[in-house]
Design a protein around this motif. Sequence first.
Motif, PDB file in Angstrom:
ATOM      1  N   VAL A 125       0.849  -1.189   0.000  1.00  0.00           N
ATOM      2  CA  VAL A 125       0.000   0.000   0.000  1.00  0.00           C
ATOM      3  C   VAL A 125       0.886   1.240   0.000  1.00  0.00           C
ATOM      4  O   VAL A 125       1.709   1.427   0.898  1.00  0.00           O
ATOM      5  N   PHE A 126       0.722   2.074  -1.013  1.00  0.00           N
ATOM      6  CA  PHE A 126       1.404   3.369  -1.054  1.00  0.00           C
ATOM      7  C   PHE A 126       0.459   4.381  -0.408  1.00  0.00           C
ATOM      8  O   PHE A 126      -0.546   4.772  -1.007  1.00  0.00           O
ATOM      9  N   SER A 127       0.769   4.778   0.821  1.00  0.00           N
ATOM     10  CA  SER A 127      -0.099   5.694   1.552  1.00  0.00           C
ATOM     11  C   SER A 127       0.429   7.122   1.424  1.00  0.00           C
ATOM     12  O   SER A 127       1.565   7.413   1.793  1.00  0.00           O
ATOM     13  N   ALA A 128      -0.415   7.989   0.885  1.00  0.00           N
ATOM     14  CA  ALA A 128      -0.046   9.393   0.688  1.00  0.00           C
ATOM     15  C   ALA A 128      -0.850  10.269   1.635  1.00  0.00           C
ATOM     16  O   ALA A 128      -1.955   9.906   2.062  1.00  0.00           O
ATOM     17  N   HIS A 143      -1.371  -0.815  -4.169  1.00  0.00           N
ATOM     18  CA  HIS A 143      -2.578  -0.035  -3.932  1.00  0.00           C
ATOM     19  C   HIS A 143      -2.185   1.392  -3.561  1.00  0.00           C
ATOM     20  O   HIS A 143      -1.122   1.628  -2.991  1.00  0.00           O
ATOM     21  N   ILE A 144      -3.074   2.351  -3.867  1.00  0.00           N
ATOM     22  CA  ILE A 144      -2.882   3.746  -3.479  1.00  0.00           C
ATOM     23  C   ILE A 144      -3.988   4.130  -2.504  1.00  0.00           C
ATOM     24  O   ILE A 144      -5.171   3.822  -2.724  1.00  0.00           O
ATOM     25  N   SER A 145      -3.609   4.792  -1.417  1.00  0.00           N
ATOM     26  CA  SER A 145      -4.611   5.284  -0.473  1.00  0.00           C
ATOM     27  C   SER A 145      -4.124   6.597   0.129  1.00  0.00           C
ATOM     28  O   SER A 145      -2.967   6.989  -0.051  1.00  0.00           O
ATOM     29  N   SER A 201      -1.072 -10.161   3.756  1.00  0.00           N
ATOM     30  CA  SER A 201       0.162  -9.693   4.370  1.00  0.00           C
ATOM     31  C   SER A 201       0.406  -8.299   3.803  1.00  0.00           C
ATOM     32  O   SER A 201       0.644  -8.154   2.598  1.00  0.00           O
ATOM     33  N   ILE A 202       0.345  -7.275   4.657  1.00  0.00           N
ATOM     34  CA  ILE A 202       0.288  -5.886   4.197  1.00  0.00           C
ATOM     35  C   ILE A 202       1.601  -5.155   4.469  1.00  0.00           C
ATOM     36  O   ILE A 202       2.137  -5.200   5.580  1.00  0.00           O
ATOM     37  N   LEU A 203       2.083  -4.470   3.444  1.00  0.00           N
ATOM     38  CA  LEU A 203       3.241  -3.587   3.554  1.00  0.00           C
ATOM     39  C   LEU A 203       2.741  -2.169   3.281  1.00  0.00           C
ATOM     40  O   LEU A 203       1.940  -1.967   2.362  1.00  0.00           O
ATOM     41  N   VAL A 204       3.211  -1.178   4.041  1.00  0.00           N
ATOM     42  CA  VAL A 204       2.790   0.208   3.803  1.00  0.00           C
ATOM     43  C   VAL A 204       4.021   1.076   3.618  1.00  0.00           C
ATOM     44  O   VAL A 204       4.915   1.097   4.469  1.00  0.00           O
ATOM     45  N   TYR A 205       4.049   1.795   2.485  1.00  0.00           N
ATOM     46  CA  TYR A 205       5.148   2.720   2.213  1.00  0.00           C
ATOM     47  C   TYR A 205       4.601   4.145   2.129  1.00  0.00           C
ATOM     48  O   TYR A 205       3.625   4.411   1.425  1.00  0.00           O
ATOM     49  N   PRO A 206       5.236   5.106   2.830  1.00  0.00           N
ATOM     50  CA  PRO A 206       4.741   6.495   2.845  1.00  0.00           C
ATOM     51  C   PRO A 206       5.194   7.266   1.607  1.00  0.00           C
ATOM     52  O   PRO A 206       6.180   7.997   1.639  1.00  0.00           O
TER      53      PRO A 206
END
Length: 361
Positions: free
Chosen positions: A208-211, A250-252, A280-285
């Motif tokens: 997940v690319f979290s912006a 994914h983008i969120s 299994s979730i990875l989140v990148y800022p």
Amino acid sequence: MNHKQKKTLILVNLGGPRTKDEIEVFLTDLFTDPFVFDLPLPEFLRLPLARFIAKKRTPKVTKIYESMGFGGGSPLVAETEKQAKSLEKLLNTKSSIQWTVKVAMTCGFPHISNPEFEKPGSDTIYLPLYPQYSRSTVLSTLNHLEKKFKECPVGSGGFIPSFASDLEFHQITARFIAEFFTGLLRKEDFLHFPKEKPTTSWKESDLVFSAHGIPMRLIRKGDRYMQEIESSVEGITNELRKLGFQGNTHISYQSKVGPAKWTEPSSLSMIESLSKEGKSILVYPISFVSDHLETLEEIGEQFKTLALESGAKSFTRIPAFGIYPPFIEFLAKKVIQGDTLIRHCQCKEMGGESLPTCRFK
């Protein structure tokens, strides 16, 4: 005797309270900024309302900062200062110019309006640390500088444009993510370095690319922030595929404030949905280059708790760049290149409007 040419680089960030005593000042700066707290109200109504909201939110925000373990404030200013020192050292190694790198914030301290931050030009260069263009970040910075110096700095040779579409930025980001999972990053360079790793291979996990979110009102005004985020993610994903990543991306958007409609999907809803599927979730800022409240507390604690309580197989927060050497080298290249190639109004193109003193009108 030969004297080295001297230049000053000023790294610009949104800012954060260094101590709890600065929280209300920071929030007041934030909410009174017309490019951040953009409401269809005349200034004599908007400004008092902004100050009221800042004062009202101070106690709640104070508790959040107290829980982070940085003495009641945010680590963002200190982390930006680390980046400044690394960049100054590199620039002085790479060129015959004597560089001084300073840090300025658009909210809180040290504020960009301080006299020590001089007029943009060939010897004083401003570099906003926002990969993607937005009215609420880059255009806000330009507005501060225009009000102070009576001219928009774009095209002056003293302003570095955003870099979300740069192929090298995509490559560096993909490399950074891969090196995090392969244990090649220096843990001591990061705050609260994540200990958790995915229970399955990171290459098969959901990324997940979290912006940071922004109000849709800004998008309707011509802000191309969402396109910037999407192009960043597309480019980074392409580079990750070359490194063997096979999972879904994914983008969120996170950090919504107030009842107005903001960019979607929200990171909270995205995390919850993927968790219920047992992912299994990875989140990148994706929109941050240094760790602070949004990455450490919001992603690292709130999102993690939501994910694990909602059935995620695992949850991993990927840190922001910080002083990651390839990223610092990338910024150094941008500084040396400058903005001398800009020959049009980026504010109009990317933010929907030109500032009053635009040199390209």
